[in-house]
Scaffold this motif. Structure first.
Motif, short mmCIF file in Angstrom:
data_model
loop_
_atom_site.label_atom_id
_atom_site.label_comp_id
_atom_site.label_asym_id
_atom_site.label_seq_id
_atom_site.Cartn_x
_atom_site.Cartn_y
_atom_site.Cartn_z
N GLN A 128 39.35 24.33 48.43
CA GLN A 128 37.84 24.83 47.45
C GLN A 128 37.39 23.89 46.32
N ALA A 157 39.26 35.97 44.90
CA ALA A 157 39.42 37.65 44.68
C ALA A 157 38.36 38.66 44.29
N GLY A 158 37.45 38.23 43.56
CA GLY A 158 35.92 39.09 43.72
C GLY A 158 35.45 39.17 44.68
N SER A 195 37.00 29.50 41.30
CA SER A 195 37.19 31.00 40.55
C SER A 195 35.53 31.44 40.16
N HIS A 196 35.02 32.33 40.65
CA HIS A 196 33.50 32.65 40.36
C HIS A 196 33.30 33.28 38.75
N ARG A 238 44.13 40.37 53.27
CA ARG A 238 45.19 39.56 52.53
C ARG A 238 46.27 40.15 51.45
N ASN A 285 47.77 33.40 41.06
CA ASN A 285 46.55 32.27 41.27
C ASN A 285 46.49 31.40 42.37
N LYS A 286 45.86 30.70 42.80
CA LYS A 286 45.40 29.22 43.96
C LYS A 286 46.99 28.66 43.38
N ASP A 335 43.86 35.93 41.19
CA ASP A 335 43.79 37.09 42.33
C ASP A 335 44.52 38.35 41.96
N ARG A 393 36.14 34.49 50.75
CA ARG A 393 37.60 33.84 49.99
C ARG A 393 37.06 34.58 48.46
C1 RUB Z 1 41.03 31.90 45.88
C2 RUB Z 1 41.78 31.55 44.21
C3 RUB Z 1 40.84 32.17 43.17
C4 RUB Z 1 40.45 33.59 42.28
C5 RUB Z 1 39.98 34.05 41.73
O1 RUB Z 1 42.11 32.03 46.27
O2 RUB Z 1 42.47 31.40 43.81
O3 RUB Z 1 41.19 31.13 41.58
O4 RUB Z 1 40.50 34.84 43.48
O5 RUB Z 1 38.45 33.80 42.31
P1 RUB Z 1 41.07 31.66 48.04
P2 RUB Z 1 36.77 34.33 41.67
O6 RUB Z 1 40.12 30.28 47.83
O7 RUB Z 1 42.17 31.82 48.60
O8 RUB Z 1 40.39 33.28 48.32
O9 RUB Z 1 37.25 34.84 40.34
O10 RUB Z 1 36.25 34.01 42.33
O11 RUB Z 1 37.58 36.28 41.96
#
Ligand code: RUB
Length: 308
Positions: free
Chosen positions: A155, A19-20, A126-127, A60, A203-204, A193, A17
């Motif tokens: 999360q 987006a990245g 979010s990474h 998704r 985003n979330k 996202d 899970r």
């Molecule tokens: C995760 C979410 C994160 C973004 C960015 O939602 O909303 O803020 O995806 O994450 P879920 P990143 O847990 O439903 O996938 O910076 O890691 O891409």
């Protein structure tokens, strides 16, 4: 095919899970599939690759990183199987590598916006957002973080583990404590996202509440987003679909008990309009949300002209 189906299932069930991570996993799955793919004709190769792409994309609906990754990793302009295979392998490897480098750049660029002693609030996991916080911490800045729980999937628990493992002063709050806590915060940093052509952030679920509370308290609001999180199709009028997930994530049927009339809504994402966003930190630089079109045009190569 089985491996690709397994990855698709892990994305769907959120074992993979964010987006990245979804994007990188999809690019890897496509690369491995194409590497082993045996076909008797070019047409069959094309049909199978396109099928594999749609299986990954359909897992998704909200994170545009997924179709963008599949589009960038899986593109080819060839007339033979071997030519197409080699182009996809190169493009997928390049996508994965670029995505990795993007995170480092986002960390470096975004950390310049944090000062020694700052308090940050983040949401979900979010990474890209954490790359900024960790980079600032590694530069010796004393950063405190409030991390929201992020119901229903929590999360925030992944976030507090990552932050505390990195030695960062971390406080967990429930989602409803966001406005109350905002008075202690200097900067909100969240991931993305999808970012639309008009600079809105998807985003979330709950992100827009952080943005509203930040706006009210005159706190900076930053989104950390690789350029592949910008949505080209919004340029052509498409709306970003907000994923509605299983009500069981909110409350199990057992706990709900005998209330057959009660409906449960479980939207996984929300939309924050551009006027609540101070800055979007990408690997290509820190931009105001109004510049989303430029990112789509210059970094995703999806120009208006291509409509014709
Ligand atoms: C995760 C979410 C994160 C973004 C960015 O939602 O909303 O803020 O995806 O994450 P879920 P990143 O847990 O439903 O996938 O910076 O890691 O891409």
């Amino acid at each position: 095919m089985q491996q690709l189906l397994d990855t698709a299932e892990k994305i769907r069930t959120m074992e993979i899970r964010g987006a990245g991570r979804i994007a990188a996993a999809a690019a890897r799955a496509l690369r491995d599939y194409v590497e082993m793919l045996e076909t008797s004709s070019f047409e069959e190769f094309v049909a199978k690759v396109e099928k594999a792409k749609s299986i990954l994309i359909e897992t998704r609906p909200t994170a545009v990183s997924l179709p963008n990754a599949v589009m960038l990793a899986g593109s080819y302009d060839a007339e033979t199987v071997e030519e197409a295979r080699s182009q996809i392998l190169d493009n997928a490897t390049e996508f994965i590598q670029n995505a990795d480098n993007a995170l480092d750049n986002i960390g470096e660029i975004g950390a310049k916006r944090l000062r020694d002693g700052d308090t940050v609030m983040t949401h979900c996991n979010s990474h890209a957002a954490l790359a900024i916080i960790k980079t600032a911490h590694n530069q010796g800045k004393r950063i405190k973080v409030y991390a929201t729980e992020s119901r229903p999937r929590r999360q925030g628990f992944i976030t507090i583990k990552e932050l505390s493992d990195a030695g960062i002063d971390t406080t967990l709050i429930v989602d409803s404590a966001v406005r109350h806590t905002m008075k202690n915060v200097d900067t909100v940093i969240v991931g993305a996202d999808s970012i639309t052509v008009n600079g809105a952030l998807v985003n979330k679920i709950g992100t827009s509440q952080l943005a509203l509370a930040a706006h009210e308290a005159r706190v900076n609001f930053i989104s950390a987003a690789e350029t592949y999180k910008f949505s080209p199709s919004t340029l052509f009028g498409d709306l970003v679909e907000i994923e509605e997930r299983d009500p069981e994530e909110v409350i199990s049927k057992d706990k709900l008990g005998d209330m057959p009339d009660v409906k449960i809504s479980n939207p996984a994402f929300d939309v924050t309009p551009s006027e609540y966003i101070d800055l979007i930190v990408t690997e290509a630089g820190a931009f105001p949300p109004e510049m989303a079109y430029v990112i789509i045009k210059e970094h995703l190569g999806w120009e208006l002209e291509k409509m014709g």
